[in-house]
Design a protein around this motif. Structure first.
Motif, PDB file in Angstrom:
ATOM      1  N   LYS A 134      -0.070   7.043   5.819  1.00  0.00           N
ATOM      2  CA  LYS A 134      -0.430   5.756   5.207  1.00  0.00           C
ATOM      3  C   LYS A 134       0.324   5.558   3.889  1.00  0.00           C
ATOM      4  N   LYS A 135       0.409   6.619   3.104  1.00  0.00           N
ATOM      5  CA  LYS A 135       1.108   6.552   1.825  1.00  0.00           C
ATOM      6  C   LYS A 135       2.585   6.183   2.021  1.00  0.00           C
ATOM      7  N   LEU A 136       3.218   6.800   3.010  1.00  0.00           N
ATOM      8  CA  LEU A 136       4.631   6.508   3.295  1.00  0.00           C
ATOM      9  C   LEU A 136       4.816   5.070   3.778  1.00  0.00           C
ATOM     10  N   LEU A 137       3.937   4.622   4.670  1.00  0.00           N
ATOM     11  CA  LEU A 137       4.036   3.256   5.184  1.00  0.00           C
ATOM     12  C   LEU A 137       3.775   2.251   4.072  1.00  0.00           C
ATOM     13  N   ARG A 138       2.804   2.544   3.228  1.00  0.00           N
ATOM     14  CA  ARG A 138       2.492   1.664   2.102  1.00  0.00           C
ATOM     15  C   ARG A 138       3.729   1.486   1.215  1.00  0.00           C
ATOM     16  N   LYS A 139       4.409   2.596   0.944  1.00  0.00           N
ATOM     17  CA  LYS A 139       5.615   2.549   0.107  1.00  0.00           C
ATOM     18  C   LYS A 139       6.697   1.699   0.764  1.00  0.00           C
ATOM     19  N   GLU A 140       6.913   1.889   2.064  1.00  0.00           N
ATOM     20  CA  GLU A 140       7.929   1.109   2.773  1.00  0.00           C
ATOM     21  C   GLU A 140       7.578  -0.380   2.791  1.00  0.00           C
ATOM     22  N   ALA A 141       6.320  -0.696   3.119  1.00  0.00           N
ATOM     23  CA  ALA A 141       5.905  -2.101   3.206  1.00  0.00           C
ATOM     24  C   ALA A 141       5.983  -2.790   1.850  1.00  0.00           C
ATOM     25  N   LEU A 142       5.549  -2.103   0.795  1.00  0.00           N
ATOM     26  CA  LEU A 142       5.648  -2.698  -0.543  1.00  0.00           C
ATOM     27  C   LEU A 142       7.103  -2.917  -0.935  1.00  0.00           C
ATOM     28  N   GLY A 143       7.974  -1.984  -0.572  1.00  0.00           N
ATOM     29  CA  GLY A 143       9.397  -2.150  -0.849  1.00  0.00           C
ATOM     30  C   GLY A 143       9.970  -3.369  -0.148  1.00  0.00           C
ATOM     31  N   ARG A 144       9.594  -3.564   1.099  1.00  0.00           N
ATOM     32  CA  ARG A 144      10.053  -4.738   1.856  1.00  0.00           C
ATOM     33  C   ARG A 144       9.567  -6.024   1.185  1.00  0.00           C
ATOM     34  N   ARG A 145       8.283  -6.043   0.857  1.00  0.00           N
ATOM     35  CA  ARG A 145       7.692  -7.249   0.262  1.00  0.00           C
ATOM     36  C   ARG A 145       8.329  -7.562  -1.085  1.00  0.00           C
ATOM     37  N   ARG A 146       8.523  -6.530  -1.881  1.00  0.00           N
ATOM     38  CA  ARG A 146       9.087  -6.727  -3.220  1.00  0.00           C
ATOM     39  C   ARG A 146      10.565  -7.077  -3.194  1.00  0.00           C
ATOM     40  N   SER A 147      11.231  -6.857  -2.060  1.00  0.00           N
ATOM     41  CA  SER A 147      12.655  -7.186  -1.968  1.00  0.00           C
ATOM     42  C   SER A 147      12.888  -8.684  -1.779  1.00  0.00           C
ATOM     43  N   LEU A 148      11.841  -9.431  -1.452  1.00  0.00           N
ATOM     44  CA  LEU A 148      11.980 -10.879  -1.308  1.00  0.00           C
ATOM     45  C   LEU A 148      12.190 -11.519  -2.675  1.00  0.00           C
ATOM     46  N   THR A 149      13.076 -12.504  -2.733  1.00  0.00           N
ATOM     47  CA  THR A 149      13.273 -13.231  -3.992  1.00  0.00           C
ATOM     48  C   THR A 149      12.104 -14.180  -4.214  1.00  0.00           C
ATOM     49  N   ALA A 150      11.961 -14.668  -5.430  1.00  0.00           N
ATOM     50  CA  ALA A 150      10.894 -15.629  -5.734  1.00  0.00           C
ATOM     51  C   ALA A 150      11.034 -16.874  -4.863  1.00  0.00           C
ATOM     52  N   GLU A 151      12.260 -17.311  -4.639  1.00  0.00           N
ATOM     53  CA  GLU A 151      12.498 -18.501  -3.809  1.00  0.00           C
ATOM     54  C   GLU A 151      12.105 -18.242  -2.355  1.00  0.00           C
TER      55      GLU A 151
END
Length: 194
Positions: A8-25
């Motif tokens: 879960k910890k590893l998946l959480r890190k990957e998913a947060l990384g994906r989400r945070r890679s989106l630009t504000a636009e």
């Protein structure tokens, strides 16, 4: 193989990384598409009382959805943490009633708080760090929503996340208490689960 908490910890890190890679636009445009889909859903249209939430910086933008729900005459609630691992739904009558809460996320000021019983909810809008394509969620690890969804017995469980937060069910780490949603709304798809 690692234990489920490590997975879960590893998946959480990957998913947060994906989400945070989106630009504000990108977040703004994807959030608009999700809002339009969600608000045109028949379960939302028919609902009288809906538990929403205020998003964190990199989540689907929820303020617009909450304002639109209030404008449609819906009874809107927000989560209120009452003790570790426990939350209740508190009614949001006006944006004027909001104050900064935990993690600077808006909450209803104490003097006007009114708890809505879980059984009064018609819909729960569910956030998450990740979802499986079978509708199981991975949150931040506190268990608040898993415990609350069990109590909201008649509510439709509608998730709002970006496409990049969806993972295959095969290999998705979950435990017996992890709750499943009815549908997952993303910018490109609506996954109907139940």
């Amino acid at each position: 193989m690692t234990d489920i908490a490590d997975r879960k910890k590893l998946l959480r890190k990957e998913a947060l990384g994906r989400r945070r890679s989106l630009t504000a636009e990108e977040r703004q445009e994807k959030s608009r598409l999700i809002a339009d889909k969600l608000l045109s859903d028949n379960r939302v249209k028919a609902a009288g009382t809906i538990l929403g939430f205020f998003s964190m910086k990199d989540e689907v933008e929820m303020e617009n959805i909450l304002r639109r729900l209030l404008g449609l005459g819906k009874r809107v609630a927000l989560p209120l943490v009452t003790r570790p691992g426990q939350m209740e739904a508190v009614e949001l009558k006006s944006f004027d009633d909001l104050v900064p809460g935990d993690f600077n996320i808006p909450t209803v000021r104490e003097e006007v708080r009114k708890i809505i019983k879980p059984e009064e909810l018609d819909c729960v809008l569910v956030p998450a760090v990740a979802f499986s394509d079978a509708g199981y969620r991975l949150g931040m690890g506190g268990g608040f929503y898993d415990r609350y969804l069990i109590r909201a017995t008649k509510a439709s469980r509608l998730a709002v996340v970006f496409d990049c937060q969806i993972f295959p069910e095969e290999g998705f780490p979950r435990e017996e208490y992890d709750q499943q949603v009815d549908s997952v709304f993303t910018e490109n798809n609506t996954l109907e689960i139940k």
